[in-house]
Design a protein around this motif. Structure first.
Motif, PDB file in Angstrom:
ATOM      1  N   PHE A   1     -10.681  56.630   8.669  1.00  0.00           N
ATOM      2  CA  PHE A   1     -11.630  56.346   8.049  1.00  0.00           C
ATOM      3  C   PHE A   1     -11.675  55.238   6.505  1.00  0.00           C
ATOM      4  CE2 PHE A   1     -14.856  58.509  10.976  1.00  0.00           C
ATOM      5  CZ  PHE A   1     -15.303  57.161  11.837  1.00  0.00           C
ATOM      6  N   ASN A   2     -10.425  55.292   6.297  1.00  0.00           N
ATOM      7  CA  ASN A   2      -9.985  55.095   4.812  1.00  0.00           C
ATOM      8  C   ASN A   2      -9.286  53.397   5.578  1.00  0.00           C
ATOM      9  OD1 ASN A   2      -9.074  55.884   1.976  1.00  0.00           O
ATOM     10  ND2 ASN A   2      -7.238  54.939   2.767  1.00  0.00           N
ATOM     11  N   GLU A   3      -8.685  53.606   6.447  1.00  0.00           N
ATOM     12  CA  GLU A   3      -7.663  51.973   7.120  1.00  0.00           C
ATOM     13  C   GLU A   3      -9.324  51.383   7.226  1.00  0.00           C
ATOM     14  OE1 GLU A   3      -5.609  52.861  10.612  1.00  0.00           O
ATOM     15  OE2 GLU A   3      -4.988  54.067   9.398  1.00  0.00           O
ATOM     16  N   GLU A   4     -10.516  51.815   7.989  1.00  0.00           N
ATOM     17  CA  GLU A   4     -11.178  50.967   8.769  1.00  0.00           C
ATOM     18  C   GLU A   4     -11.946  50.322   7.030  1.00  0.00           C
ATOM     19  OE1 GLU A   4     -11.982  50.302  11.419  1.00  0.00           O
ATOM     20  OE2 GLU A   4     -10.760  51.189  12.453  1.00  0.00           O
ATOM     21  N   ALA A   5     -12.896  51.471   5.686  1.00  0.00           N
ATOM     22  CA  ALA A   5     -13.319  50.939   4.767  1.00  0.00           C
ATOM     23  C   ALA A   5     -12.489  50.071   4.227  1.00  0.00           C
ATOM     24  CB  ALA A   5     -13.472  52.710   3.624  1.00  0.00           C
ATOM     25  N   ALA A   6     -11.723  49.845   4.249  1.00  0.00           N
ATOM     26  CA  ALA A   6     -10.715  48.838   3.525  1.00  0.00           C
ATOM     27  C   ALA A   6     -10.871  46.994   3.863  1.00  0.00           C
ATOM     28  CB  ALA A   6      -9.128  48.746   3.549  1.00  0.00           C
ATOM     29  N   LYS A   7     -11.437  47.663   5.709  1.00  0.00           N
ATOM     30  CA  LYS A   7     -12.095  46.383   5.400  1.00  0.00           C
ATOM     31  C   LYS A   7     -13.549  45.765   6.548  1.00  0.00           C
ATOM     32  CE  LYS A   7      -8.749  47.460   9.389  1.00  0.00           C
ATOM     33  NZ  LYS A   7      -8.514  48.072  10.778  1.00  0.00           N
ATOM     34  N   LEU A   8     -14.275  47.059   5.533  1.00  0.00           N
ATOM     35  CA  LEU A   8     -15.820  46.841   5.377  1.00  0.00           C
ATOM     36  C   LEU A   8     -16.440  46.252   4.747  1.00  0.00           C
ATOM     37  CD1 LEU A   8     -16.377  50.530   7.298  1.00  0.00           C
ATOM     38  CD2 LEU A   8     -16.585  47.879   8.165  1.00  0.00           C
ATOM     39  N   GLY A   9     -16.023  45.579   3.485  1.00  0.00           N
ATOM     40  CA  GLY A   9     -16.166  45.320   2.296  1.00  0.00           C
ATOM     41  C   GLY A   9     -17.023  46.305   0.821  1.00  0.00           C
ATOM     42  N   ASP A  10     -17.753  45.870   0.392  1.00  0.00           N
ATOM     43  CA  ASP A  10     -17.678  45.863  -1.139  1.00  0.00           C
ATOM     44  C   ASP A  10     -19.410  47.070  -1.172  1.00  0.00           C
ATOM     45  OD1 ASP A  10     -15.794  45.476  -2.229  1.00  0.00           O
ATOM     46  OD2 ASP A  10     -16.798  43.918  -3.305  1.00  0.00           O
ATOM     47  N   ASN A  11     -19.890  46.517   0.096  1.00  0.00           N
ATOM     48  CA  ASN A  11     -21.665  46.684   0.546  1.00  0.00           C
ATOM     49  C   ASN A  11     -21.382  48.004   1.306  1.00  0.00           C
ATOM     50  OD1 ASN A  11     -24.425  46.407   0.149  1.00  0.00           O
ATOM     51  ND2 ASN A  11     -24.926  46.161   2.286  1.00  0.00           N
TER      52      ASN A  11
END
Length: 172
Positions: free
Chosen positions: A72-82
């Motif tokens: 989820f840390n890896e995914e979070a980097a791709k999901l944007g600031d919102n």
């Protein structure tokens, strides 16, 4: 007395009891109080206006929890600031900080339910027998309505990462 749910989850095949309600998509997300560190608390309101992916793990110091949080840390980097990704466990805040430092985790916010177990009880994931949180995933929209829930039936299994991320992407 809090609701107890039996027959819904196991730990290595052994039945466990979950305390709290079974939440479903469409439910308003219950508030909670967890710790950012030993003195500072956080609640749902601290993440108002953001899409929230809440990844619940029993302890960061176990293999599946470690892998889940790294993913989820890896995914979070791709999901944007919102979007904010919260990992909640009952590990003490300084243990969470140590683990994140050693693992290079910098996008996920770790929060501890060690003090009151208020998140665990509100979200139906507190394990009565061992006072840890059952592995689960919750995706909340910006208005704190639950859009996706995954309660795992067996603690040692991985969640469905793809479905959780897809649920977040629909909201941003």
């Amino acid at each position: 007395m809090a609701q107890e749910r039996t027959g819904v989850a196991t730990l290595k095949g052994n039945p466990i009891t979950l305390i709290g309600p079974e939440l479903k998509a469409g439910d308003k997300a219950p508030d909670f109080k967890v710790n950012k560190n030993l003195m500072e608390q956080a609640s749902l309101a601290d993440y108002a206006g953001k899409v929230k992916l809440i990844s619940v793990v029993p302890s960061l110091d176990t293999g599946v929890c470690d892998a889940q949080t790294r993913r989820f840390n890896e995914e979070a980097a791709k999901l944007g600031d919102n979007v904010v990704v919260l990992t909640i466990s009952v590990d003490l805040p300084f243990a969470q900080a140590r683990w994140c430092g050693a693992a290079g985790i910098d996008k996920v916010v770790t929060l501890s339910d060690y003090k009151d177990r208020s998140f665990g009880q509100a979200y139906g994931v507190l394990i009565k027998e061992i006072q840890l949180l059952m592995r689960s995933i919750f995706v909340l929209d910006a208005n704190d309505t639950i859009q996706y829930v995954e309660y795992l039936g067996e603690m040692t299994e991985h969640p469905n990462y793809e479905n959780a991320v897809a649920a977040v992407k629909k909201l941003v």
